[in-house]
Every structure is written in C-alpha cells, then in structure tokens.
Motif scaffolding. Structure first.
Motif, PDB file in Angstrom:
ATOM      1  N   ALA A  56       0.835  -1.210   0.000  1.00  0.00           N
ATOM      2  CA  ALA A  56       0.000   0.000   0.000  1.00  0.00           C
ATOM      3  C   ALA A  56       0.868   1.257   0.000  1.00  0.00           C
ATOM      4  N   GLU A  57       1.932   1.250   0.823  1.00  0.00           N
ATOM      5  CA  GLU A  57       2.809   2.424   0.901  1.00  0.00           C
ATOM      6  C   GLU A  57       3.533   2.680  -0.411  1.00  0.00           C
ATOM      7  N   GLU A  58       3.987   1.620  -1.069  1.00  0.00           N
ATOM      8  CA  GLU A  58       4.807   1.780  -2.272  1.00  0.00           C
ATOM      9  C   GLU A  58       4.005   1.915  -3.555  1.00  0.00           C
ATOM     10  N   THR A  59       2.797   1.318  -3.606  1.00  0.00           N
ATOM     11  CA  THR A  59       2.067   1.274  -4.881  1.00  0.00           C
ATOM     12  C   THR A  59       0.660   1.853  -4.826  1.00  0.00           C
ATOM     13  N   GLY A  60       0.130   2.101  -3.633  1.00  0.00           N
ATOM     14  CA  GLY A  60      -1.246   2.577  -3.509  1.00  0.00           C
ATOM     15  C   GLY A  60      -2.287   1.482  -3.618  1.00  0.00           C
ATOM     16  N   LEU A  61      -1.858   0.238  -3.839  1.00  0.00           N
ATOM     17  CA  LEU A  61      -2.801  -0.862  -4.025  1.00  0.00           C
ATOM     18  C   LEU A  61      -3.056  -1.618  -2.720  1.00  0.00           C
ATOM     19  N   ALA A  62      -4.302  -2.023  -2.544  1.00  0.00           N
ATOM     20  CA  ALA A  62      -4.657  -2.933  -1.456  1.00  0.00           C
ATOM     21  C   ALA A  62      -4.522  -4.349  -2.001  1.00  0.00           C
ATOM     22  N   VAL A  63      -3.889  -5.225  -1.227  1.00  0.00           N
ATOM     23  CA  VAL A  63      -3.684  -6.589  -1.702  1.00  0.00           C
ATOM     24  C   VAL A  63      -4.168  -7.606  -0.684  1.00  0.00           C
ATOM     25  N   GLU A  64      -4.509  -8.757  -1.215  1.00  0.00           N
ATOM     26  CA  GLU A  64      -4.832  -9.928  -0.407  1.00  0.00           C
ATOM     27  C   GLU A  64      -3.645 -10.869  -0.561  1.00  0.00           C
ATOM     28  N   ILE A  65      -3.071 -11.290   0.570  1.00  0.00           N
ATOM     29  CA  ILE A  65      -1.845 -12.081   0.536  1.00  0.00           C
ATOM     30  C   ILE A  65      -2.175 -13.565   0.379  1.00  0.00           C
ATOM     31  N   GLY A  66      -1.467 -14.202  -0.548  1.00  0.00           N
ATOM     32  CA  GLY A  66      -1.646 -15.614  -0.814  1.00  0.00           C
ATOM     33  C   GLY A  66      -0.496 -16.435  -0.256  1.00  0.00           C
ATOM     34  N   PRO A  67      -0.214 -17.581  -0.874  1.00  0.00           N
ATOM     35  CA  PRO A  67       0.813 -18.487  -0.356  1.00  0.00           C
ATOM     36  C   PRO A  67       2.238 -17.971  -0.563  1.00  0.00           C
ATOM     37  N   LEU A  68       3.143 -18.481   0.266  1.00  0.00           N
ATOM     38  CA  LEU A  68       4.568 -18.199   0.136  1.00  0.00           C
ATOM     39  C   LEU A  68       5.065 -18.817  -1.166  1.00  0.00           C
ATOM     40  N   VAL A  69       5.788 -18.022  -1.968  1.00  0.00           N
ATOM     41  CA  VAL A  69       6.351 -18.514  -3.220  1.00  0.00           C
ATOM     42  C   VAL A  69       7.779 -18.995  -3.004  1.00  0.00           C
ATOM     43  N   GLY A  70       8.543 -18.243  -2.217  1.00  0.00           N
ATOM     44  CA  GLY A  70       9.924 -18.627  -1.969  1.00  0.00           C
ATOM     45  C   GLY A  70      10.607 -17.670  -1.023  1.00  0.00           C
ATOM     46  N   VAL A  83      16.604 -11.336   4.909  1.00  0.00           N
ATOM     47  CA  VAL A  83      15.890 -12.588   4.673  1.00  0.00           C
ATOM     48  C   VAL A  83      14.538 -12.189   4.095  1.00  0.00           C
ATOM     49  N   ILE A  84      14.342 -12.462   2.801  1.00  0.00           N
ATOM     50  CA  ILE A  84      13.172 -11.963   2.083  1.00  0.00           C
ATOM     51  C   ILE A  84      12.259 -13.130   1.717  1.00  0.00           C
ATOM     52  N   ARG A  85      11.031 -13.090   2.239  1.00  0.00           N
ATOM     53  CA  ARG A  85      10.019 -14.083   1.899  1.00  0.00           C
ATOM     54  C   ARG A  85       9.044 -13.440   0.916  1.00  0.00           C
ATOM     55  N   ASP A  86       8.929 -14.036  -0.276  1.00  0.00           N
ATOM     56  CA  ASP A  86       8.062 -13.499  -1.316  1.00  0.00           C
ATOM     57  C   ASP A  86       6.775 -14.304  -1.394  1.00  0.00           C
ATOM     58  N   TYR A  87       5.667 -13.572  -1.391  1.00  0.00           N
ATOM     59  CA  TYR A  87       4.336 -14.173  -1.386  1.00  0.00           C
ATOM     60  C   TYR A  87       3.569 -13.792  -2.642  1.00  0.00           C
ATOM     61  N   GLN A  88       2.719 -14.716  -3.086  1.00  0.00           N
ATOM     62  CA  GLN A  88       1.736 -14.414  -4.109  1.00  0.00           C
ATOM     63  C   GLN A  88       0.743 -13.439  -3.482  1.00  0.00           C
ATOM     64  N   ALA A  89       0.305 -12.450  -4.234  1.00  0.00           N
ATOM     65  CA  ALA A  89      -0.684 -11.501  -3.721  1.00  0.00           C
ATOM     66  C   ALA A  89      -1.581 -11.053  -4.864  1.00  0.00           C
ATOM     67  N   SER A  90      -2.803 -10.656  -4.518  1.00  0.00           N
ATOM     68  CA  SER A  90      -3.768 -10.198  -5.517  1.00  0.00           C
ATOM     69  C   SER A  90      -4.214  -8.791  -5.165  1.00  0.00           C
ATOM     70  N   ALA A  91      -4.215  -7.914  -6.168  1.00  0.00           N
ATOM     71  CA  ALA A  91      -4.718  -6.557  -5.953  1.00  0.00           C
ATOM     72  C   ALA A  91      -6.236  -6.629  -5.800  1.00  0.00           C
ATOM     73  N   VAL A  92      -6.740  -6.026  -4.737  1.00  0.00           N
ATOM     74  CA  VAL A  92      -8.185  -6.060  -4.484  1.00  0.00           C
ATOM     75  C   VAL A  92      -8.774  -4.650  -4.368  1.00  0.00           C
ATOM     76  N   GLY A  93      -7.949  -3.625  -4.568  1.00  0.00           N
ATOM     77  CA  GLY A  93      -8.447  -2.257  -4.493  1.00  0.00           C
ATOM     78  C   GLY A  93      -7.304  -1.268  -4.559  1.00  0.00           C
ATOM     79  N   GLY A  94      -7.661  -0.004  -4.430  1.00  0.00           N
ATOM     80  CA  GLY A  94      -6.668   1.053  -4.474  1.00  0.00           C
ATOM     81  C   GLY A  94      -6.418   1.519  -5.898  1.00  0.00           C
ATOM     82  N   VAL A  95      -5.553   2.525  -6.011  1.00  0.00           N
ATOM     83  CA  VAL A  95      -5.188   3.094  -7.311  1.00  0.00           C
ATOM     84  C   VAL A  95      -3.668   3.061  -7.413  1.00  0.00           C
ATOM     85  N   LEU A  96      -3.156   2.497  -8.505  1.00  0.00           N
ATOM     86  CA  LEU A  96      -1.718   2.347  -8.681  1.00  0.00           C
ATOM     87  C   LEU A  96      -1.046   3.711  -8.779  1.00  0.00           C
TER      88      LEU A  96
END
Length: 134
Positions: A56-70, A83-96
């Motif tokens: 939200a801070e970096e892109t203005g988008l609201a996201v729903e967090i999904g599973p850990l990718v790696g 130590v960076i954990r990357d997750y699948q996420a889906s935009a569900v609102g906000g303005v880019l």
C-alpha cells in the motif's frame, strides 16, 4: 546472531494479462533499480500484515496475501543479511501510484521486465520459481 538478519517480505502481484507489479527503488540499497514491492517486517507484525502495509505504501494498491512462493537471502549494509520471503498476492483495491520508497510503480510484461535494470538476482530467482511475467 539474529540481530544480523533483517526479516523482509515481497509481493508477486499479477494483473489479468499476467503482467508483474514492479517498483523502482527511490532509496538505497538499489536506488533506481526495479524490484518487487515489499520491505522490512516491523516489530509486532506478521508477514501478511507487513506485506499489506508495504505494498500500500509503495504502490497505492490494497492486496490480499496468498501463499509463500519462496525465500531468498541477500547481503545488507553493515554485514547484515536481508531474509526476504516473497508471497503471491492479488490486488483487491486502491489506485496504482508510486509512493514512499518507490519512485515509480507499474505492471510489466515479460519483454518490458527483461529491459528493466532490476535488483541483484531478481530475474534469475523469478525464473527458478516460474514466476516471471507472462
């Protein structure tokens, strides 16, 4: 020794055309390079809370967090390790719109991604995870 490890999270967000959301870093490390949106996990936050806030801070988008990718580890200033954990996420609102630590934010195709100056090992890591844009 855990004080030398900095817990971080990143988001893999795709649009309907499987273009990948990337941000151009406004600050060091990697200022001017493109990366996934994300950042440090603050005290008292779990990964989904931290990632929702950072995206939200970096892109203005609201996201729903999904599973850990790696998970990856990258060198950090002062001999520490991100130590960076990357997750699948889906935009569900906000303005880019770029904000906070990002000077730009956009969805990119595979061709556009390959032409961007990206952070260290981002492209090869996404390729290993079969997570490059479509």
């Amino acid at each position: 020794m855990d004080g030398d490890r900095v817990e971080c999270v990143g988001a893999l967000v795709y649009d309907e055309q499987r273009r990948l959301l990337v941000v151009q870093r406004a600050n060091e490390p990697g200022r001017g390079l493109w990366s996934l949106p994300g950042g440090r996990v603050e005290a008292g936050e779990d990964d989904p809370t931290a990632l929702t806030r950072e995206v939200a801070e970096e892109t203005g988008l609201a996201v729903e967090i999904g599973p850990l990718v790696g998970e990856v580890e990258r060198g950090a200033p002062g001999g520490r390790v991100y130590v960076i954990r990357d997750y699948q996420a889906s935009a569900v609102g906000g303005v880019l719109a770029a904000g906070d630590d990002a000077s730009a934010a956009k969805f990119v195709s595979r061709e556009e991604f390959e032409d961007l100056p990206t952070t260290t090992l981002l492209a090869s890591t996404l390729a290993q995870w079969n997570a490059l844009p479509g």
